[in-house]
Write an enzyme that holds these catalytic residues in place. Structure first.
Site, PDB file in Angstrom:
ATOM      1  N   ASN A   1      36.650 -38.073 -22.802  1.00  9.95           N
ATOM      2  CA  ASN A   1      37.124 -37.476 -23.694  1.00  9.95           C
ATOM      3  C   ASN A   1      38.867 -37.966 -24.030  1.00  9.95           C
ATOM      4  O   ASN A   1      39.163 -38.397 -23.068  1.00  9.95           O
ATOM      5  CB  ASN A   1      37.031 -36.041 -23.414  1.00  9.95           C
ATOM      6  CG  ASN A   1      37.697 -35.121 -24.715  1.00  9.95           C
ATOM      7  OD1 ASN A   1      37.690 -35.318 -25.808  1.00  9.95           O
ATOM      8  ND2 ASN A   1      38.679 -34.069 -24.481  1.00  9.95           N
TER       9      ASN A   1
ATOM     10  N   ILE B   1      32.306 -27.312 -27.501  1.00  7.83           N
ATOM     11  CA  ILE B   1      32.204 -27.439 -26.015  1.00  7.83           C
ATOM     12  C   ILE B   1      30.510 -27.761 -25.533  1.00  7.83           C
ATOM     13  O   ILE B   1      29.705 -27.275 -26.122  1.00  7.83           O
ATOM     14  CB  ILE B   1      32.404 -26.058 -25.372  1.00  7.83           C
ATOM     15  CG1 ILE B   1      34.029 -25.787 -25.894  1.00  7.83           C
ATOM     16  CG2 ILE B   1      32.572 -26.019 -24.099  1.00  7.83           C
ATOM     17  CD1 ILE B   1      34.706 -24.313 -25.567  1.00  7.83           C
TER      18      ILE B   1
ATOM     19  N   HIS C   1      42.794 -36.612 -24.890  1.00 10.91           N
ATOM     20  CA  HIS C   1      43.125 -35.455 -25.311  1.00 10.91           C
ATOM     21  C   HIS C   1      44.775 -35.612 -25.568  1.00 10.91           C
ATOM     22  O   HIS C   1      45.433 -36.625 -24.992  1.00 10.91           O
ATOM     23  CB  HIS C   1      43.040 -34.343 -24.310  1.00 10.91           C
ATOM     24  CG  HIS C   1      43.925 -33.052 -24.409  1.00 10.91           C
ATOM     25  ND1 HIS C   1      43.412 -32.165 -25.146  1.00 10.91           N
ATOM     26  CD2 HIS C   1      45.117 -32.433 -24.097  1.00 10.91           C
ATOM     27  CE1 HIS C   1      44.126 -31.094 -25.318  1.00 10.91           C
ATOM     28  NE2 HIS C   1      45.282 -31.321 -24.726  1.00 10.91           N
TER      29      HIS C   1
ATOM     30  N   GLU D   1      46.833 -43.235 -28.213  1.00  9.43           N
ATOM     31  CA  GLU D   1      45.374 -42.835 -28.020  1.00  9.43           C
ATOM     32  C   GLU D   1      44.522 -44.185 -28.354  1.00  9.43           C
ATOM     33  O   GLU D   1      43.678 -44.507 -27.709  1.00  9.43           O
ATOM     34  CB  GLU D   1      45.108 -41.588 -28.971  1.00  9.43           C
ATOM     35  CG  GLU D   1      45.723 -40.281 -28.635  1.00  9.43           C
ATOM     36  CD  GLU D   1      45.287 -39.241 -29.333  1.00  9.43           C
ATOM     37  OE1 GLU D   1      44.045 -39.198 -29.775  1.00  9.43           O
ATOM     38  OE2 GLU D   1      46.064 -38.334 -29.765  1.00  9.43           O
TER      39      GLU D   1
HETATM   40  C1  GRF Z   1      42.938 -36.765 -31.399  1.00  8.92           C
HETATM   41  O1  GRF Z   1      44.483 -36.218 -31.465  1.00  8.92           O
HETATM   42  C2  GRF Z   1      42.230 -36.458 -29.987  1.00  8.92           C
HETATM   43  O2  GRF Z   1      43.192 -36.692 -28.994  1.00  8.92           O
HETATM   44  C3  GRF Z   1      42.159 -35.085 -30.297  1.00  8.92           C
HETATM   45  O3  GRF Z   1      41.669 -34.819 -31.756  1.00  8.92           O
HETATM   46  C4  GRF Z   1      42.169 -35.876 -32.393  1.00  8.92           C
HETATM   47  C5  GRF Z   1      41.175 -36.506 -33.198  1.00  8.92           C
HETATM   48  O4  GRF Z   1      41.839 -37.481 -33.745  1.00  8.92           O
HETATM   49  N1  GRF Z   1      40.999 -34.858 -29.364  1.00  8.92           N
HETATM   50  P1  GRF Z   1      40.574 -38.520 -34.526  1.00  8.92           P
HETATM   51  O5  GRF Z   1      39.463 -37.911 -35.119  1.00  8.92           O
HETATM   52  O6  GRF Z   1      40.294 -39.652 -33.488  1.00  8.92           O
HETATM   53  O7  GRF Z   1      41.494 -39.520 -35.721  1.00  8.92           O
END
Ligand code: GRF
Length: 207
Positions: A110, A95, A112, A177
Site C-alpha cells: 500500500n 479495508i 500512504h 509516491e
Molecule cells: C495517494 O495520495 C495515496 O498515497 C493515497 O491515496 C492517494 C491516491 O492517489 N493512498 P491516486 O489515486 O494514486 O492518484
C-alpha cells in the site's frame, strides 16, 4: 528466464500511482506486467486511464462500504484467475478482511501519503499541517490486519513550507509516491524484500 511477475492494482479514484506502476512496467523499469486494475467504484477515473494503456479493468461493486469477507472473496478470485503474484493498493478506499490477507498476506503493498507511523488514516495532509511538522512524505508498506500499520518498504521525505495548503503539500508528496511505489514493486518482484517482524530487509541486487 524467470517469467514476469504479475501485478494486480486496486484503486478507488484518480489512479495516478496505478499509472506510475503501469508506466514503469511498460518501460521495463520493473520486471513485471500489470495483469489487471480493479476498482470498487465503477466511476473511478483511474479505470479509463488503465484502459488507455491496454490493461484489463474490472469494476466490482460491493453491497456496502464496510469491509466484507464475501466481497474480498470476489476480489481474490478475480486476482487468482489472472495469476496475480503481487497486489498493489493505490488509493483503494476499503479495508481488507482476513480472507484477503490469508490469500495474499506478505504479497500486498500500500502507499500512504505521510511518514508512517505519523498520520495514518484519512485527511493526512491537513493533519500534518495542523500538527506543525516540518517534514512529511510518503510510505510504501506491506499490508497487515490493521490500517496503515504493516512493515515499511520505502519512505521519501519532503519539506513542509510555511505557506503550504493541504493541496500543495499533497502535490509535493505525490511526486515522491510516483517514484517510490514503482521502486518498491521492482524490489518485490526481484525477490529482494524479506519481512523480519516489523522490519523489511532489502537484499542486495544479485551479481
Ligand atoms: C495517494 O495520495 C495515496 O498515497 C493515497 O491515496 C492517494 C491516491 O492517489 N493512498 P491516486 O489515486 O494514486 O492518484
Amino acid at each position: 528466464m524467470k517469467p514476469d511477475g504479475r501485478v494486480g492494482i486496486l484503486i478507488s479514484g484518480r489512479g495516478s500511482n496505478m499509472e506510475a506502476i503501469v508506466r514503469a512496467a511498460e518501460e521495463r523499469r520493473i520486471p513485471g506486467v500489470v495483469a489487471v486494475v480493479i476498482s470498487n467504484l465503477p466511476e473511478a477515473p483511474g479505470l479509463k486511464k488503465a484502459q488507455e494503456h491496454g490493461i484489463e479493468t474490472l469494476a466490482l461493486e460491493p453491497r456496502s462500504a464496510s469491509k466484507s469477507e464475501n466481497y474480498d472473496r470476489r476480489i481474490v478470485a478475480a486476482l487468482e484467475e489472472r495469476r496475480v503474484d503481487l497486489v498493489c493498493l493505490a488509493g483503494y478506499m476499503r479495508i481488507l478482511t482476513a480472507v484477503f490477507l490469508k490469500a495474499y498476506g506478505g504479497r500486498i503493498l500500500n502507499i500512504h501519503p505521510s511518514l508512517l507511523p505519523a498520520f495514518p488514516g484519512l485527511e493526512v495532509q491537513r493533519k500534518a499541517l495542523e500538527y506543525g511538522v516540518r517534514y512529511s512524505g510518503a510510505t510504501v508498506h506491506f499490508v497487515d490486519a490493521e490500517v496503515d500499520t504493516g512493515p515499511i518498504v520505502l519512505q521519501a521525505v519532503v519539506p513542509v513550507e510555511s505557506d503550504d495548503t493541504p493541496a500543495t503539500l499533497a502535490a509535493r508528496i505525490l511526486a515522491e509516491e510516483h517514484r517510490i511505489y514503482p521502486e518498491s514493486v521492482r524490489l518485490f518482484l526481484e525477490g529482494r524484500l524479506q519481512i523480519e517482524g516489523r522490519r523489511v530487509r532489502i537484499l542486495p541486487a544479485p551479481g
